[in-house]
Design an enzyme around this catalytic site. Structure first.
Site, PDB file in Angstrom:
ATOM      1  CG  HIS A 164      -2.187   0.815   0.994  1.00  0.00           C
ATOM      2  ND1 HIS A 164      -2.224   1.936   0.188  1.00  0.00           N
ATOM      3  CD2 HIS A 164      -3.441   0.678   1.493  1.00  0.00           C
ATOM      4  CE1 HIS A 164      -3.447   2.451   0.198  1.00  0.00           C
ATOM      5  NE2 HIS A 164      -4.200   1.702   0.975  1.00  0.00           N
ATOM      6  CG  ASP A 411     -13.220  -7.691 -21.633  1.00  0.00           C
ATOM      7  OD1 ASP A 411     -12.559  -8.750 -21.585  1.00  0.00           O
ATOM      8  OD2 ASP A 411     -14.114  -7.491 -22.477  1.00  0.00           O
TER       9      ASP A 411
END
Length: 467
Positions: A164, A411
């Site tokens: 992070h 996608d």
């Protein structure tokens, strides 16, 4: 039957066309230092594909994902590098050197794909095998690692484990979109692996401007937190990059659940809040964005599901993208962290347990959003110090991810994700939020709770939607 994972291979994927003499060093900003000791961001993206046989996986899916990952990394060299904190340096840096690479694990699972992507609670322990390791030591830490897992004749998943302190959710999503974009181009054999401008990262650190001394203030705040967590002892090596944070507990008693709120559900909850506000003793117009409504509803149900002592302390917290608040504004394709936190504490559980609990939550969250301005970016030292003031047993409720990232647009050539799960949410303390899969203005909310709380919680969630 207990699910099992078969690791097929672990490979190193290097950036394609990388200059063999090119090195890159990115110093941490004060935003990055905010996250230096926090858990990594872990997510699993599931794709349904009945054609996903082992031969198709080995010969098409994995090679396409590998080659597009390599191509994408050429634009994102720091991801292949390491976090380094030299003993002579005041703060860490991300360092990429030639021959650096990311780890890609390829595996096969016999887990129930429909359970992991479905609408019923399931054990969180089912998710952990789908997330790769993120190695670290005192003097260096891996930036990110990936895992592609086959569920034969059901689909596959892409697991991400990311430090992070290197990047926030927006930057993580930007890279994943770049990877997906490149993979589709390879899939369609267009021969053009270029990226659109909004997916080409900006590494320039001078766009992040903070007040003098803020970096040292943040490091000192972390030093104090680490000392408290060690029972008052000074940390042996304050510059160690070994994990010093709490990762989610792996327990068979912790369950995951995803609530799908449609646009109609959100509008119904919004109208309910308007009615209750107008008929209350102190009517006030509320900011009722999809985020405010969703977060307020989720925390109300979480607090009620836990029950227990009505006087127990409760804290509310959520991240704020500071890019637009900086002067000048930080470009949306900036690579790194650029978030701070808004929080409200201490409150008590009783505040949310009564008849007007949902309205009270919405008022608190709406007020926080209303007060939002550029100063939030520079309150990080104060926020870290505030983490030490909540007493044991307090319920702090925060949010991971965002319904504005467009994660369901990922996608890779085999359709949109069937489900995206943010694995790294702490049990009973965090929720995750994403846009709905259908793109019709709804929100998906992820929860992690003990089994006995989850059963009551799911009933509360759905009961509340009927009002």
């Amino acid at each position: 039957m207990d699910s099992s994972l078969n690791v097929i291979e672990v490979s190193r994927v290097a950036p394609s066309n990388a200059d063999s003499s090119e090195s890159l060093t990115l110093p941490f900003t004060f935003f990055d230092l905010f996250f230096i000791n926090l858990p990594p961001v872990q997510l699993v993206i599931f794709y349904q594909l009945t054609d996903a046989t082992r031969p198709f996986f080995d010969s098409v899916i994995v090679p396409n994902l590998k080659s597009s990952l390599s191509s994408s990394l050429s634009h994102y060299l720091p991801l292949a590098g390491k976090l380094i904190w030299d003993s002579l340096d005041q703060k860490p840096s991300i360092v990429y050197t030639p021959n650096d690479a990311v780890s890609l694990t390829v595996a096969e699972s016999n887990a129930d794909f429909s359970l992991l992507t479905g609408k019923k609670p399931f054990p969180t322990s089912e998710l952990y095998p789908l997330v790769p390791e993120l190695p670290n030591s005192d003097d260096s830490a891996t930036v990110v690692s990936f895992q592609v897992t086959l569920f034969p004749n059901q689909g596959f998943s892409i697991g991400v484990n990311a430090h992070h302190a290197v990047f926030d959710g927006k930057t993580t999503t930007m890279f994943l979109k770049a990877w997906a974009h490149t993979c589709i181009q390879l899939h369609e054999q267009t021969g053009n692996a270029s990226l659109p401008q909004d997916l080409i990262p900006i590494f320039e650190r001078t766009v992040i401007k903070g007040p003098q001394g803020i970096e040292m203030d943040i490091l000192n705040a972390w030093q104090y937190i680490l000392k408290l967590s060690a029972g008052g002892k000074e940390p042996e090596n304050p510059k160690s990059l070994t994990k010093r944070f709490m990762s989610p507990a792996i327990s068979p008693d912790i369950f995951r659940y995803t609530l799908e709120l449609t646009r109609e559900d959100l509008q119904s909850l919004r109208e309910r809040l308007k009615r209750e506000s107008q008929s209350s003793s102190s009517p006030k117009e509320l900011r009722l964005s999809a985020f405010v409504v969703t977060y307020s509803y989720a925390i109300t149900c979480l607090i009620r599901a836990r029950g227990g002592d009505p006087n127990r302390p409760v804290g509310l917290a959520f991240s704020v993208d500071c890019r637009r608040f900086m002067d000048p504004p930080v470009p949306s394709n900036y690579f790194g962290n650029c978030i701070s936190v808004l929080y409200k504490k201490p409150l008590t559980a009783e505040t949310f347990m009564g008849k007007e609990g949902f309205l009270t939550a919405a008022r608190h969250v709406s007020d926080l959003v209303e007060e939002l301005d550029g100063s939030v970016a520079f309150k990080i030292p104060e926020i870290l110090k505030g983490c030490t003031t909540l007493p044991p047993g307090a319920q702090e409720l925060s949010v991971a991810w965002s319904n504005r990232f467009g994660i369901y647009g990922l996608d890779f050539g085999w359709g949109r994700p069937e489900r995206v799960v943010i694995v790294s949410i702490l049990e009973g303390q965090m929720i995750s939020m994403a846009e709905s899969r259908d793109g019709n203005g709804g929100v998906e909310v992820g929860f992690s709770l003990k089994k006995h709380e989850m059963d009551l919680f799911v009933d509360l969630l759905h009961e509340g939607l009927k009002k």
